[in-house]
Design an enzyme around this catalytic site. Structure first.
Site, PDB file in Angstrom:
ATOM      1  N   GLY A  64      -7.397 -14.633 -35.587  1.00 31.65           N
ATOM      2  CA  GLY A  64      -7.674 -14.332 -34.180  1.00 31.65           C
ATOM      3  C   GLY A  64      -9.069 -13.753 -34.010  1.00 31.65           C
TER       4      GLY A  64
ATOM      5  N   THR B  86       8.187 -11.980 -39.316  1.00 32.62           N
ATOM      6  CA  THR B  86       9.248 -11.710 -38.344  1.00 32.62           C
ATOM      7  C   THR B  86       8.653 -11.019 -37.117  1.00 32.62           C
ATOM      8  OG1 THR B  86      10.787 -11.423 -40.182  1.00 32.62           O
ATOM      9  CG2 THR B  86      11.471 -10.542 -38.062  1.00 32.62           C
TER      10      THR B  86
ATOM     11  N   ASN C 110       5.698 -11.321 -35.978  1.00 32.02           N
ATOM     12  CA  ASN C 110       4.833 -12.211 -35.196  1.00 32.02           C
ATOM     13  C   ASN C 110       5.576 -12.888 -34.035  1.00 32.02           C
ATOM     14  OD1 ASN C 110       2.888 -13.212 -38.110  1.00 32.02           O
ATOM     15  ND2 ASN C 110       2.367 -11.704 -36.541  1.00 32.02           N
TER      16      ASN C 110
ATOM     17  N   ASP D 216      -4.871 -12.986 -43.081  1.00 39.16           N
ATOM     18  CA  ASP D 216      -5.086 -12.290 -41.808  1.00 39.16           C
ATOM     19  C   ASP D 216      -6.524 -12.462 -41.308  1.00 39.16           C
ATOM     20  OD1 ASP D 216      -4.279 -10.772 -39.653  1.00 39.16           O
ATOM     21  OD2 ASP D 216      -4.713  -8.850 -40.620  1.00 39.16           O
ATOM     22  N   GLY D 217      -6.678 -12.466 -39.984  1.00 38.55           N
ATOM     23  CA  GLY D 217      -8.019 -12.472 -39.399  1.00 38.55           C
ATOM     24  C   GLY D 217      -8.376 -13.719 -38.607  1.00 38.55           C
TER      25      GLY D 217
HETATM   26  C1  IPE Z   1       0.451 -10.195 -41.148  1.00 38.31           C
HETATM   27  O1  IPE Z   1      -0.579 -10.281 -40.210  1.00 38.31           O
HETATM   28  C2  IPE Z   1       1.304 -11.421 -41.090  1.00 38.31           C
HETATM   29  C3  IPE Z   1       0.656 -12.657 -41.478  1.00 38.31           C
HETATM   30  C4  IPE Z   1      -0.522 -12.800 -41.989  1.00 38.31           C
HETATM   31  C5  IPE Z   1       1.461 -13.826 -41.294  1.00 38.31           C
HETATM   32  P1  IPE Z   1      -0.477  -9.523 -38.819  1.00 38.31           P
HETATM   33  O2  IPE Z   1      -1.787  -9.704 -38.151  1.00 38.31           O
HETATM   34  O3  IPE Z   1       0.713  -9.974 -38.080  1.00 38.31           O
HETATM   35  O4  IPE Z   1      -0.277  -8.032 -39.302  1.00 38.31           O
HETATM   36  P2  IPE Z   1      -0.334  -6.659 -38.491  1.00 38.31           P
HETATM   37  O5  IPE Z   1       0.679  -6.756 -37.393  1.00 38.31           O
HETATM   38  O6  IPE Z   1      -1.721  -6.502 -37.975  1.00 38.31           O
HETATM   39  O7  IPE Z   1       0.010  -5.633 -39.513  1.00 38.31           O
HETATM   40  C1  IPE Z   2      -3.189 -14.146 -39.158  1.00 36.40           C
HETATM   41  O1  IPE Z   2      -4.238 -13.977 -38.277  1.00 36.40           O
HETATM   42  C2  IPE Z   2      -2.300 -15.296 -38.766  1.00 36.40           C
HETATM   43  C3  IPE Z   2      -0.990 -14.894 -38.256  1.00 36.40           C
HETATM   44  C4  IPE Z   2      -0.515 -13.684 -38.261  1.00 36.40           C
HETATM   45  C5  IPE Z   2      -0.166 -15.936 -37.698  1.00 36.40           C
HETATM   46  P1  IPE Z   2      -4.086 -13.096 -36.957  1.00 36.40           P
HETATM   47  O2  IPE Z   2      -3.647 -14.007 -35.860  1.00 36.40           O
HETATM   48  O3  IPE Z   2      -3.240 -11.924 -37.198  1.00 36.40           O
HETATM   49  O4  IPE Z   2      -5.596 -12.664 -36.735  1.00 36.40           O
HETATM   50  P2  IPE Z   2      -6.111 -11.256 -36.248  1.00 36.40           P
HETATM   51  O5  IPE Z   2      -5.580 -10.247 -37.200  1.00 36.40           O
HETATM   52  O6  IPE Z   2      -5.621 -11.058 -34.852  1.00 36.40           O
HETATM   53  O7  IPE Z   2      -7.590 -11.391 -36.351  1.00 36.40           O
HETATM   54 MG    MG Z   3      -3.668 -10.022 -37.845  1.00 37.36          MG
END
Ligand code: IPE
Ligand code: IPE
Ligand code: MG
Length: 249
Positions: A24, A67, A69, A21-22
């Protein structure tokens, strides 16, 4: 001194699962589009795979797309699916070189056809590899997986293949997408959130949880080795007392 040197090779985790995660936020902190974070995330995936191969950890599960996402903006989903194709085609040869076998879990039928094709190629090509196994959780959620398992168990009862009295924890485990893999010893989540986000709920019943503020694109070999060292300093009691586990009277 690298954390790699601090790892006790006789007490390695068999399976590490990671909520990556992270991406974005990593991009947004740099004034870039979120997609750049996902692109940079690919390099972190490569580093993590290499690190488990070097450390000798047999299984690594990477949560790549949940799912939930599917609820993201269409543009981001498109970019992620395209990136998946690129990443898989770019990395297959290297995976074979490192003797890494790739598997996927999740509702793959929901993925665009070209993404499925690229994945198939990677799965086929790496199927002969005998080193570490990397399991990519794609279009995956634990509640989806458990729902599918319950449906399959019900269908087998209806078909007379099993009876209600046959339902045990082991039987349920054998209907999950992860049936061929041991439960994770460690679950790592990057990005600072303290939640599980519908990942491997059954399988992490006794996993050691490890949360780090590092954003996924910042995660490197040392980060992974550090998590393994942290894990090795914990006492896993599985309900027993500390005395029972340590063997001291
Ligand atoms: C969890 O990350 C899913 C993946 C890393 C693929 P998210 O960024 O989607 O999680 P939430 O929605 O913040 O809990
Ligand atoms: C995890 O990073 C990757 C996926 C869930 C596909 P994020 O896209 O959730 O990144 P943040 O949490 O928004 O920083
Ligand atoms: Mg995330």
């Amino acid at each position: 001194m690298s954390y790699l040197d601090k790892i006790d090779k006789t007490h390695l985790p068999k399976h590490i699962a990671v909520i990556m995660d992270g991406n974005g936020r990593w991009a947004q902190q740099r004034g870039l589009d979120r997609t750049f974070g996902h692109k940079e995330g690919e390099a972190a995936v490569r580093r993590a795979i290499e690190a488990v191969a070097i450390a000798g950890v047999p299984y690594l599960t990477l949560y790549a797309f949940s799912t939930e996402n599917w609820r993201r903006p269409e543009e981001e989903i498109k970019a992620l699916m395209a990136l998946m194709i690129q990443a898989v085609s770019r990395q297959t040869a290297e995976l074979v070189k490192n003797n890494v076998r790739v598997k996927v879990i999740g509702d793959i039928a929901r993925l665009p056809e070209d993404t499925q094709k690229a994945l198939d190629y990677c799965l086929q090509t790496t199927s002969v590899c005998t080193g570490s196994t990397v399991i990519i959780a794609l279009s995956y959620s634990s509640k989806w997986e458990i729902t599918e398992a319950v449906k399959a168990i019900a269908a087998d009862i209806e078909a007379g293949k099993i009876e209600t009295k046959d339902i045990t924890e082991n039987l349920i485990t054998s209907y999950l997408a992860t049936k061929d893999y041991p439960d994770p010893d460690i679950l790592i989540r990057t990005g600072g959130e303290l939640r599980i986000s519908n990942f491997l709920l059954w399988q992490i019943a006794y996993s050691e949880l490890y949360f780090t503020d590092e954003l996924w694109p910042e995660f490197n070999e040392e980060s992974l080795y550090k998590a393994i060292v942290d894990y090795q300093n914990r006492e896993r009691r599985f309900g027993k007392t500390s005395q029972q586990v340590s063997g001291n009277p």
